[in-house]
Write a protein that holds these residues in place. Sequence first.
Motif, PDB file in Angstrom:
ATOM      1  N   PRO A 226      84.050 -42.709  85.887  1.00 50.56           N
ATOM      2  CA  PRO A 226      83.825 -43.763  84.798  1.00 50.56           C
ATOM      3  C   PRO A 226      82.294 -43.830  84.215  1.00 50.56           C
ATOM      4  O   PRO A 226      81.392 -43.435  84.931  1.00 50.56           O
ATOM      5  N   ALA A 227      82.266 -44.140  82.974  1.00 53.43           N
ATOM      6  CA  ALA A 227      81.046 -43.949  82.376  1.00 53.43           C
ATOM      7  C   ALA A 227      80.653 -45.160  81.197  1.00 53.43           C
ATOM      8  O   ALA A 227      81.744 -45.666  80.548  1.00 53.43           O
ATOM      9  N   LEU A 228      79.498 -45.604  81.247  1.00 56.01           N
ATOM     10  CA  LEU A 228      78.797 -46.556  80.329  1.00 56.01           C
ATOM     11  C   LEU A 228      78.043 -45.926  79.563  1.00 56.01           C
ATOM     12  O   LEU A 228      77.258 -44.930  79.873  1.00 56.01           O
ATOM     13  N   LEU A 229      77.876 -46.536  78.405  1.00 57.76           N
ATOM     14  CA  LEU A 229      76.745 -45.749  77.527  1.00 57.76           C
ATOM     15  C   LEU A 229      75.973 -47.200  77.188  1.00 57.76           C
ATOM     16  O   LEU A 229      76.147 -47.926  76.343  1.00 57.76           O
ATOM     17  N   ALA A 230      74.305 -46.667  77.316  1.00 55.74           N
ATOM     18  CA  ALA A 230      73.444 -47.537  77.032  1.00 55.74           C
ATOM     19  C   ALA A 230      72.722 -47.098  75.773  1.00 55.74           C
ATOM     20  O   ALA A 230      72.003 -46.058  76.023  1.00 55.74           O
ATOM     21  N   VAL A 231      72.679 -47.711  74.598  1.00 54.50           N
ATOM     22  CA  VAL A 231      71.885 -46.975  73.357  1.00 54.50           C
ATOM     23  C   VAL A 231      70.666 -47.695  73.346  1.00 54.50           C
ATOM     24  O   VAL A 231      70.695 -48.933  72.740  1.00 54.50           O
ATOM     25  N   ASN A 232      69.683 -47.018  73.658  1.00 47.20           N
ATOM     26  CA  ASN A 232      68.293 -47.627  73.567  1.00 47.20           C
ATOM     27  C   ASN A 232      67.538 -47.586  72.410  1.00 47.20           C
ATOM     28  O   ASN A 232      67.830 -46.667  71.589  1.00 47.20           O
ATOM     29  N   LYS A 233      66.380 -48.574  72.877  1.00 50.55           N
ATOM     30  CA  LYS A 233      65.280 -48.383  71.265  1.00 50.55           C
ATOM     31  C   LYS A 233      65.986 -48.892  70.373  1.00 50.55           C
ATOM     32  O   LYS A 233      65.660 -48.566  69.085  1.00 50.55           O
ATOM     33  N   MET A 234      66.736 -50.138  70.360  1.00 49.84           N
ATOM     34  CA  MET A 234      67.317 -50.922  69.104  1.00 49.84           C
ATOM     35  C   MET A 234      66.425 -51.509  68.407  1.00 49.84           C
ATOM     36  O   MET A 234      66.681 -52.057  67.286  1.00 49.84           O
ATOM     37  N   ASP A 235      64.947 -51.561  68.815  1.00 54.73           N
ATOM     38  CA  ASP A 235      64.053 -52.371  68.066  1.00 54.73           C
ATOM     39  C   ASP A 235      63.613 -51.521  66.933  1.00 54.73           C
ATOM     40  O   ASP A 235      62.751 -51.900  66.152  1.00 54.73           O
ATOM     41  N   LEU A 236      63.957 -50.261  66.835  1.00 51.75           N
ATOM     42  CA  LEU A 236      63.303 -49.286  65.911  1.00 51.75           C
ATOM     43  C   LEU A 236      63.892 -49.529  64.613  1.00 51.75           C
ATOM     44  O   LEU A 236      65.161 -49.830  64.513  1.00 51.75           O
ATOM     45  N   PRO A 237      63.153 -48.977  63.572  1.00 43.64           N
ATOM     46  CA  PRO A 237      63.711 -49.159  62.097  1.00 43.64           C
ATOM     47  C   PRO A 237      64.873 -48.166  62.072  1.00 43.64           C
ATOM     48  O   PRO A 237      65.047 -47.293  62.661  1.00 43.64           O
ATOM     49  N   CYS A 238      65.879 -48.830  61.261  1.00 42.33           N
ATOM     50  CA  CYS A 238      67.192 -48.182  60.956  1.00 42.33           C
ATOM     51  C   CYS A 238      68.172 -47.879  62.389  1.00 42.33           C
ATOM     52  O   CYS A 238      69.115 -47.306  62.246  1.00 42.33           O
ATOM     53  N   ALA A 239      67.753 -48.737  63.283  1.00 43.23           N
ATOM     54  CA  ALA A 239      68.493 -48.500  64.578  1.00 43.23           C
ATOM     55  C   ALA A 239      70.044 -49.088  64.330  1.00 43.23           C
ATOM     56  O   ALA A 239      70.870 -48.344  64.924  1.00 43.23           O
TER      57      ALA A 239
ATOM     58  N   SER B 263      82.602 -53.195  85.630  1.00 45.36           N
ATOM     59  CA  SER B 263      83.059 -51.738  85.683  1.00 45.36           C
ATOM     60  C   SER B 263      83.220 -51.540  87.238  1.00 45.36           C
ATOM     61  O   SER B 263      84.027 -50.982  87.662  1.00 45.36           O
ATOM     62  N   GLU B 264      81.833 -51.889  87.886  1.00 42.95           N
ATOM     63  CA  GLU B 264      81.854 -51.710  89.480  1.00 42.95           C
ATOM     64  C   GLU B 264      83.302 -52.400  90.122  1.00 42.95           C
ATOM     65  O   GLU B 264      83.911 -52.006  90.900  1.00 42.95           O
ATOM     66  N   ASP B 265      83.281 -53.792  89.754  1.00 36.81           N
ATOM     67  CA  ASP B 265      84.636 -54.577  90.305  1.00 36.81           C
ATOM     68  C   ASP B 265      85.820 -53.967  89.802  1.00 36.81           C
ATOM     69  O   ASP B 265      86.843 -53.895  90.830  1.00 36.81           O
ATOM     70  N   GLU B 266      85.982 -53.500  88.729  1.00 39.34           N
ATOM     71  CA  GLU B 266      87.304 -52.660  88.309  1.00 39.34           C
ATOM     72  C   GLU B 266      87.547 -51.401  89.293  1.00 39.34           C
ATOM     73  O   GLU B 266      88.658 -51.064  89.862  1.00 39.34           O
ATOM     74  N   GLU B 267      86.305 -50.604  89.572  1.00 38.15           N
ATOM     75  CA  GLU B 267      86.412 -49.506  90.243  1.00 38.15           C
ATOM     76  C   GLU B 267      86.936 -49.717  91.700  1.00 38.15           C
ATOM     77  O   GLU B 267      87.544 -49.216  92.480  1.00 38.15           O
ATOM     78  N   ALA B 268      86.298 -50.868  92.364  1.00 33.11           N
ATOM     79  CA  ALA B 268      86.484 -51.205  93.562  1.00 33.11           C
ATOM     80  C   ALA B 268      87.921 -51.759  93.931  1.00 33.11           C
ATOM     81  O   ALA B 268      88.437 -51.374  94.718  1.00 33.11           O
ATOM     82  N   GLU B 269      88.423 -52.591  92.818  1.00 33.91           N
ATOM     83  CA  GLU B 269      89.672 -52.834  92.825  1.00 33.91           C
ATOM     84  C   GLU B 269      90.705 -51.655  92.949  1.00 33.91           C
ATOM     85  O   GLU B 269      91.719 -51.645  93.424  1.00 33.91           O
TER      86      GLU B 269
ATOM     87  N   PHE C 152      68.535 -32.201  89.887  1.00 35.21           N
ATOM     88  CA  PHE C 152      69.023 -33.319  88.990  1.00 35.21           C
ATOM     89  C   PHE C 152      70.604 -33.527  89.265  1.00 35.21           C
ATOM     90  O   PHE C 152      70.998 -34.660  89.855  1.00 35.21           O
ATOM     91  N   LEU C 153      71.259 -32.636  89.049  1.00 35.53           N
ATOM     92  CA  LEU C 153      72.814 -32.764  88.893  1.00 35.53           C
ATOM     93  C   LEU C 153      73.432 -32.919  90.234  1.00 35.53           C
ATOM     94  O   LEU C 153      74.608 -33.407  90.276  1.00 35.53           O
ATOM     95  N   LYS C 154      72.879 -32.488  91.498  1.00 34.42           N
ATOM     96  CA  LYS C 154      73.498 -32.628  92.720  1.00 34.42           C
ATOM     97  C   LYS C 154      73.544 -34.209  93.059  1.00 34.42           C
ATOM     98  O   LYS C 154      74.469 -34.526  93.646  1.00 34.42           O
ATOM     99  N   HIS C 155      72.604 -34.887  92.609  1.00 35.45           N
ATOM    100  CA  HIS C 155      72.383 -36.249  92.683  1.00 35.45           C
ATOM    101  C   HIS C 155      73.475 -37.028  92.080  1.00 35.45           C
ATOM    102  O   HIS C 155      74.073 -38.098  92.505  1.00 35.45           O
ATOM    103  N   VAL C 156      73.744 -36.734  90.781  1.00 30.48           N
ATOM    104  CA  VAL C 156      74.852 -37.139  89.952  1.00 30.48           C
ATOM    105  C   VAL C 156      76.086 -37.142  90.706  1.00 30.48           C
ATOM    106  O   VAL C 156      76.862 -38.185  90.375  1.00 30.48           O
ATOM    107  N   GLU C 157      76.437 -36.027  91.522  1.00 30.19           N
ATOM    108  CA  GLU C 157      77.776 -35.918  91.986  1.00 30.19           C
ATOM    109  C   GLU C 157      77.850 -37.077  92.991  1.00 30.19           C
ATOM    110  O   GLU C 157      79.159 -37.480  93.398  1.00 30.19           O
ATOM    111  N   ARG C 158      77.006 -37.883  93.681  1.00 26.17           N
ATOM    112  CA  ARG C 158      77.110 -38.943  94.581  1.00 26.17           C
ATOM    113  C   ARG C 158      77.001 -40.213  93.912  1.00 26.17           C
ATOM    114  O   ARG C 158      76.890 -41.048  94.814  1.00 26.17           O
ATOM    115  N   THR C 159      76.995 -40.237  92.839  1.00 31.26           N
ATOM    116  CA  THR C 159      77.158 -41.663  91.987  1.00 31.26           C
ATOM    117  C   THR C 159      78.452 -41.803  91.746  1.00 31.26           C
ATOM    118  O   THR C 159      79.277 -41.043  91.354  1.00 31.26           O
ATOM    119  N   ARG C 160      78.987 -43.305  91.926  1.00 34.44           N
ATOM    120  CA  ARG C 160      80.462 -43.723  91.543  1.00 34.44           C
ATOM    121  C   ARG C 160      80.715 -43.509  90.305  1.00 34.44           C
ATOM    122  O   ARG C 160      81.774 -43.499  89.908  1.00 34.44           O
TER     123      ARG C 160
END
Length: 371
Positions: free
Chosen positions: A272-285, A342-348, A220-228
């Motif tokens: 560079p990192a983004l955070l997607a907080v998933n399952k916001m349809d659950l109670p107390c989310a 984010s991609e446009d910012e990194e490209a710039e 898994f981790l070796k593939h993460v190395e090659r993502t922007r």
Amino acid sequence: MVRCGGAVLRKYGNFIDSLRVYVRGGTGGMGYPRLGGEGGRGGDVWFVAQEKMTLKGIRHRYPQKRFVAGTGANSSVKALKGEKGKDCEVPVPLGISILCDDGKQIGELNAAGERFLAARGGLGGSLATNFLPCKGQRRVVRLDLKLIADVGLVGFPNAGKSSLLSKISHAKPEIANYAFTTIQPELGKIMYADYKQILVADLPGLIEGAHANKGMGHKFLKHVERTRQLLLVVDISGFQLSAKTQFRTAFETILLLTKELELYKEELVTKPALLAVNKMDLPCAKDNLNELRKQLQNPQDFLHLVQEEIIPANTLEFKDIIPVSTYTGEGIEELKACIRKSEDEEAEKENEEYRKKKLLLLHTSEQMNRS
């Protein structure tokens, strides 16, 4: 010249990420003792990076994975200096690491057209070799693929990465209600109205201890190395792999993911990192999200509440935190917009760095010409 022999490969389903191949440089040509003629050098074996090439494609095109260059021409009365043997050029994918059979990396190819000398041809017969030819270099090497994608989805099993990929792109990954749905890297493209395309990789789920190669660990981790950039996906209600493992809150999950990335290679947490907080349809989310935002805003104020062994040396800083629900579709369009921004910012940034390097080289060249 391409000949056939044996090969060993590792694969996830139809996805091949590693391939062992045999390479041999050509034998040199015979010398001509009476007239002092030299035989031609044997041909070389080259790996050449080529777009749209895959390891699976290599296996299909050359089933036995044995690559041998041509033999050098013998010296003769008509041609005292024999011609060099024909080189063998092997097309390989971009993002390839080349390793010896003992695991030591000897090269890598990242851009189309880049070349790596895999096996050198032998010298032709000459006075130094008593006019006898030398054999070419031979060895078994491993081609190790590390995915090149714009965005890599990072998360523990069942965080909803596969569902998210299917919502933001045209990919159709396998989705099921059990921990290890993703057992092979899955690629999808986000298509935008102006025809911009962003490649997203859904990678096999991490578990605690992945840095030590537990679970899918290094695969898994070796593939993460090659993502922007990284897109962490966490379940707002927390995560528990099984009844035998400890429950982790969303905040603890982020710390653990960061820790695993950091222990494998420190540079990963500087992406560079983004955070997607998933399952916001659950109670107390919403309440959980408010609490998570407070924790991420000032993580140092909350670290004393978690186990010391899961605390990374450096916490990830997210460019954006996007609440989503792959079930209702909430936040999906906003997430796609954030990824694009984010991609446009990194490209710039990359373009600006390139411009600075070119100007520096130009300035240095001008100074040398003046002196």
